[in-house]
Design a protein around this motif. Structure first.
Motif, PDB file in Angstrom:
ATOM      1  N   VAL A 128      -1.483  -2.895  -2.814  1.00 17.33           N
ATOM      2  CA  VAL A 128      -1.624  -1.878  -3.856  1.00 17.33           C
ATOM      3  C   VAL A 128      -3.098  -1.588  -4.115  1.00 17.33           C
ATOM      4  O   VAL A 128      -3.505  -0.440  -4.333  1.00 17.33           O
ATOM      5  N   GLY A 129      -3.928  -2.641  -4.055  1.00 20.07           N
ATOM      6  CA  GLY A 129      -5.350  -2.469  -4.323  1.00 20.07           C
ATOM      7  C   GLY A 129      -6.065  -1.589  -3.317  1.00 20.07           C
ATOM      8  O   GLY A 129      -7.101  -0.994  -3.632  1.00 20.07           O
ATOM      9  N   VAL A 130      -5.541  -1.505  -2.103  1.00 24.72           N
ATOM     10  CA  VAL A 130      -6.182  -0.675  -1.074  1.00 24.72           C
ATOM     11  C   VAL A 130      -5.324   0.544  -0.738  1.00 24.72           C
ATOM     12  O   VAL A 130      -5.488   1.144   0.326  1.00 24.72           O
ATOM     13  N   SER A 131      -4.424   0.900  -1.633  1.00 23.84           N
ATOM     14  CA  SER A 131      -3.495   2.001  -1.337  1.00 23.84           C
ATOM     15  C   SER A 131      -4.224   3.319  -1.111  1.00 23.84           C
ATOM     16  O   SER A 131      -3.738   4.184  -0.363  1.00 23.84           O
ATOM     17  N   ASP A 132      -5.396   3.490  -1.740  1.00 27.82           N
ATOM     18  CA  ASP A 132      -6.149   4.742  -1.545  1.00 27.82           C
ATOM     19  C   ASP A 132      -6.679   4.862  -0.118  1.00 27.82           C
ATOM     20  O   ASP A 132      -7.006   5.957   0.327  1.00 27.82           O
ATOM     21  N   LEU A 154       0.195  -7.061  -4.115  1.00 27.60           N
ATOM     22  CA  LEU A 154      -0.889  -6.621  -4.992  1.00 27.60           C
ATOM     23  C   LEU A 154      -2.134  -6.257  -4.196  1.00 27.60           C
ATOM     24  O   LEU A 154      -2.843  -5.311  -4.531  1.00 27.60           O
ATOM     25  N   ALA A 155      -2.410  -7.033  -3.135  1.00 29.90           N
ATOM     26  CA  ALA A 155      -3.547  -6.698  -2.273  1.00 29.90           C
ATOM     27  C   ALA A 155      -3.328  -5.345  -1.613  1.00 29.90           C
ATOM     28  O   ALA A 155      -4.260  -4.542  -1.487  1.00 29.90           O
ATOM     29  N   ALA A 167       0.824  -1.208   0.000  1.00 25.50           N
ATOM     30  CA  ALA A 167       0.000   0.000   0.000  1.00 25.50           C
ATOM     31  C   ALA A 167       0.861   1.261   0.000  1.00 25.50           C
ATOM     32  O   ALA A 167       0.594   2.220  -0.732  1.00 25.50           O
TER      33      ALA A 167
END
Length: 325
Positions: free
Chosen positions: A156-160, A153-154, A40
């Motif tokens: 990165v998917g919730v980085s926001d 990747l998980a 993230a």
């Protein structure tokens, strides 16, 4: 949150490296949450790059796994047996890991880290089977990449939402740690209870010593010997005449042997666990004259070595040679 954010920004890569190294070395340190957060943070300007995180993870895995590789190469089966002796699943630990590696070979390292308890044991198996070191490094690095990729990747998917996640952790982190610790303690207690119950149940299965087995074989009245160890494409040494049988294979694999026939089952696991499980299954099915071999294949191998040494000493002793003539 500021202190936590600053700690992750300044020491994120080191924390990822150390957590992965500790987990792969066998310590109960979960590295996945740290990789998740690192993934993230990699999307923020102040965070580490995804490439740097992957490099840290793969480096830590290779360091720990190389140690397991050479430990397996040097110590072999005794080390594997010692690891599984403290495992929460001693009945399947060695057999499943050996079976996986013998069937698939070093390619199993690509997904071994995704299987609970198989990571360190598979790398040790690579050393035990003399897998070329460079081949081991290639597949192990690929496995580390696959293992880390999911967590990163998980993340990165919730980085926001990373700021919200870090704020919640800073506020409620101690509660989460207590809840997670309590759940983990209950899980460990449950698994130890299952292990104790299985050990108690299989402990009732009668054992036959290797000396008694060899005495019967020498007397010309050998029992049926069943090998329940892991089997694959690689050659494996076994007791002469042993019938190879999977733990859950249909009982028709026994062929024409009747329930009145003496049967001895052996494995290479602590407490003769797999052998006792199959022996219990056979006894329930009506094969009442079934034993587990005490000490398993390792004990039989030690006996053969002792007998070979005694034979060599006798052949080199002139007094005993003269008495023999």
């Amino acid at each position: 949150m500021g202190d936590l954010q600053a700690l992750l920004d300044s020491h994120g890569l080191s924390l990822v490296f150390l957590s992965v190294l500790a987990e792969q070395a066998g310590l109960p340190v979960p590295a996945y949450p740290m990789m998740f957060v690192a993934g993230a943070l990699s999307m923020q300007e102040s965070g580490p790059s995804i490439g740097a995180v992957l490099f840290a993870v793969i480096s830590a895995c290779l360091i720990a796994d190389t140690a397991w590789y050479f430990a397996g190469k040097r110590l072999g089966q005794p080390m594997l047996r010692t690891i599984c002796r403290v495992s929460l699943s001693p009945d399947t630990c060695i057999r499943q890991t050996q079976s996986l590696y013998l069937r698939v070979g070093p390619r199993s390292l690509v997904f071994a880290k995704l299987l609970p308890g198989a990571g360190a044991l598979s790398t040790a198996m690579a050393g035990m089977t003399s897998t070329p070191f460079m081949t081991f490094l290639f597949y192990d690095a690929l496995g580390a990449l696959v293992w880390a990729g999911g967590a990163l990747l998980a993340g990165v998917g919730v980085s926001d939402f990373v700021d919200t996640i870090l704020a919640a952790f800073s506020t409620y982190g101690h509660i989460a740690v207590l809840v997670a610790g309590g759940a983990f303690a209950l899980f460990i207690a449950w698994r130890f209870w299952l292990r104790w119950r299985l050990l108690r149940r299989t402990g009732r299965i009668p054992r036959m010593t290797v000396m008694e087995l060899e005495s019967r074989r020498s007397a010309g009245a050998p029992p049926l010997v069943v090998d329940v160890r892991a089997h694959g494409v690689a050659p494996i040494e076994r007791i002469p005449g042993a019938l190879v049988m999977e733990l859950h294979a249909p009982l028709e694999a026994l062929g024409e042997h009747s329930p009145e026939h003496d049967i001895v089952v052996y494995c290479a696991c602590p407490h003769e666990m797999s052998a006792a499980v199959l022996a219990e299954r056979l006894r329930v099915a009506g094969y009442r004259r079934t034993w587990a071999l005490a000490g398993g294949f390792d004990e039989w191998k030690r006996l053969q070595g002792a007998l070979s040494t005694q034979s060599d000493e006798a052949s080199n002793d002139p007094t005993k040679q003269a008495a023999a003539h």
